[in-house]
Design an enzyme around this catalytic site. Structure first.
Site, PDB file in Angstrom:
ATOM      1  N   HIS A 267       0.244   0.291 -10.027  1.00 52.75           N
ATOM      2  CA  HIS A 267      -0.624  -0.577  -9.227  1.00 52.75           C
ATOM      3  C   HIS A 267      -1.123  -1.772 -10.046  1.00 52.75           C
ATOM      4  CE1 HIS A 267      -3.179  -0.357  -5.336  1.00 52.75           C
ATOM      5  NE2 HIS A 267      -2.938  -1.610  -5.659  1.00 52.75           N
TER       6      HIS A 267
ATOM      7  N   GLU B 135      -2.561   8.156  -5.646  1.00 52.22           N
ATOM      8  CA  GLU B 135      -2.697   7.457  -6.918  1.00 52.22           C
ATOM      9  C   GLU B 135      -3.826   8.067  -7.742  1.00 52.22           C
ATOM     10  OE1 GLU B 135      -3.084   3.253  -6.233  1.00 52.22           O
ATOM     11  OE2 GLU B 135      -1.076   3.082  -5.353  1.00 52.22           O
TER      12      GLU B 135
ATOM     13  N   ARG C   5       0.842  -1.186   0.000  1.00 52.18           N
ATOM     14  CA  ARG C   5       0.000   0.000   0.000  1.00 52.18           C
ATOM     15  C   ARG C   5       0.884   1.245   0.000  1.00 52.18           C
ATOM     16  NH1 ARG C   5      -3.478  -2.770  -1.485  1.00 52.18           N
ATOM     17  NH2 ARG C   5      -5.585  -3.111  -0.646  1.00 52.18           N
TER      18      ARG C   5
END
Length: 525
Positions: free
Chosen positions: A278, A260, A231
């Site tokens: 990601h 993000e 994370r």
């Protein structure tokens, strides 16, 4: 017939399987917020990935919604509290993307060693820079894995297959289970000191936010390599950039970021930094796997079968029992306290439930204790339903003792955690629907398990408390309340101080230096 809305891109096998199992399905990936709000009232089930934000507003508009299914692990995009209040089941697909995330971690690690992205970019730009991209071997190097949940364990196994030496940190994984998977458990400081590579596999919580920053990097080997596929926010990005610039960190590879998509590209553009957007769970196999898994879980729920992956069902099981609910909350609080009082893996956990009215719910309280113990270190959401499963996977064993009698309180819960040479014991009860901790390590006391707590042992001598108060005052920390447990005048005691502000490391160190004070700890609830 139950109606299902799929609002994110999911593999087509999800739609096919839902229809085969008798559900009516509408596939509407890419809905705007307004469009979702206007139609969600028509559906019993909402299936999402990470793009759809299932906010309190959406949930309140969902008059018929019974299940929110997340095809993936994280449920950051779902307002769990709002779902609890509406009695909506929230499901994820634990383990569905384990292989993909672990393989992506190793791929980034290998890319760092051989500087593959940089070399590729150079060649694409028309250069033949063989001498610039001399790599390093990973065989024989030491990989420190922080967080040994499903993904962390899979990374460890893959790394061992690459002939790496693997060490790990997980505060609740048993030594026996770690031995089974061939990982030697270390403290965090020893992970930093001994690792050539550090790979992070923990959830983002207040305890793990910025867990690797300037101070931790200073403890690492010169030239350490860092991988984060867990994370964003676990590693302090400005401090990492500083480490890359100085050479303390030779290279780093991230799949996740504090923001993000990221807006600060100074880190991403660093020549020794590798970034992916990601992609950890983004493989064909993982997407098919989580799509099928979430459908099967939903079907199991409606058929009355045992269901895995329910994130919040604990609130649905005890919410309507006003007597038991506070004791479940108490068990979670005790587990959370114990998770912060112990410094390393436990060999044995004992939960003792006393009281005629509560002993038949002992399994529920054990689940609550494990939830509190695991929630800050598990890489997947932990609740009353899955806490025992996650604990079992980590090799955690719990002994349960029940008694209908209690010489102090009508009903109480005690959790004992034995370490190699010591034991930590915490007892709590419920008084007038209010949670109370009433005993720690043989000392009788009473306080509410909430807020920021400074806990320390001391000799019961004049002036000790005033010196501690002075340290807190000098650091602008206000005392909200305190309690003291002692064995006798001038003898060993324990003090618990509730503070209005967070207690930082500087304050802890100052208190620990005081005469007659030892075992200084902070518990955040």
């Amino acid at each position: 017939m139950k109606r299902v809305l799929i609002s994110d891109k999911l593999d087509e096998s999800c739609v096919t399987l839902l229809k085969e199992k008798g559900f009516e399905v509408d596939y509407k990936a890419g809905l705007s917020k307004d469009d979702l709000l206007s139609i969600i009232k028509n559906y019993n089930i909402l299936l999402v990935r990470s793009a759809t934000k299932v906010t309190e507003e959406v949930i309140n508009a969902a008059s018929k919604l019974e299940i929110i299914g997340r095809a993936g692990t994280g449920v950051d995009n779902v307002d769990i509290k709002a779902a609890n209040r509406k009695g909506i089941i929230v499901m994820n697909t634990p383990g569905g993307n384990t292989t993909s995330a672990a393989e992506h971690t190793v791929a980034l690690m290998l890319s760092m060693c051989r500087m593959i992205p940089q070399a590729n970019r150079s060649l694409v730009e028309g250069r033949w820079d063989r001498k610039l991209y001399s790599g390093t071997e990973f065989s024989g190097k030491t990989l420190g894995v922080i967080g040994l949940g499903k993904i962390g364990r899979e990374v460890a196994l893959l790394a061992k297959g690459l002939r790496m030496n693997v060490i790990g940190y997980d505060p609740v994984l048993s030594k026996e289970y770690a031995d089974e998977i061939g990982v030697e458990l270390f403290s965090l400081d020893d992970i930093y000191k001994n690792s050539d590579f550090i790979s992070l596999h923990v959830p983002l919580t207040p305890a793990t936010e910025n867990m690797i920053s300037k101070n931790e990097l200073a403890k690492c080997k010169d030239g350490v390599k860092i991988i984060n596929c867990a994370r964003g926010g676990i590693v302090n990005e400005p401090d990492l950039l500083e480490g890359l610039n100085s050479g303390k960190v030779s290279s780093a590879a991230f799949d996740v970021f504090t923001e993000e998509p990221p807006t600060n590209y100074d880190l991403i553009k660093h020549p020794n930094f590798i970034a992916t957007p990601h992609l950890g769970a983004t493989t064909e196999e993982a997407q098919i796997r989580v799509a099928i898994q979430v459908v099967n879980q939903i079907a199991d729920y409606y058929s009355g079968s045992e269901v895995m992956g329910i994130v919040n069902s604990s609130s649905l099981t005890y919410a309507n029992n006003p007597f038991i609910k506070p004791f479940v909350e108490l068990s979670e609080k005790i587990g959370l306290i114990q998770s912060q009082l112990i410094e390393k893996s436990s060999n044995k956990i004992t939960v003792q439930v006393n009281g005629k009215k509560i002993i038949k719910y002992s399994d529920l309280f054990v689940a609550g204790v494990l939830k509190g113990l695991l929630e800050n270190i598990s890489e997947e959401p932990v609740n009353i339903v899955n806490s025992k499963v996650i604990a079992d996977e980590k090799g955690i064993k719990v002994d349960v003792i029940t008694s209908s009698e209690n010489s102090y309180y009508a009903n109480s819960i005690t959790v004992s955690i034995e370490l190699n040479n010591s034991k930590k014991v915490v007892t709590g009860t419920v008084l007038d629907e209010s949670l109370r901790i009433v005993r720690i390590d043989g000392f009788n006391l009473e306080f509410k398990p909430e807020g920021n707590l400074l806990i320390y042992n001391n000799l019961d001598k004049p002036g000790v408390l005033s010196k501690v108060s002075s340290v807190l005052s000098s650091n602008n920390i206000n005392i909200a309340g305190l309690t003291l447990g002692r064995t006798g005048l001038g003898k060993e005691a324990i003090t618990v101080i509730s503070c209005d502000e967070e207690i930082d490391n500087k304050t802890i160190e100052s208190v620990a230096k005081l005469q007659f004070v030892e075992n200084v700890m902070v518990v955040r609830l």
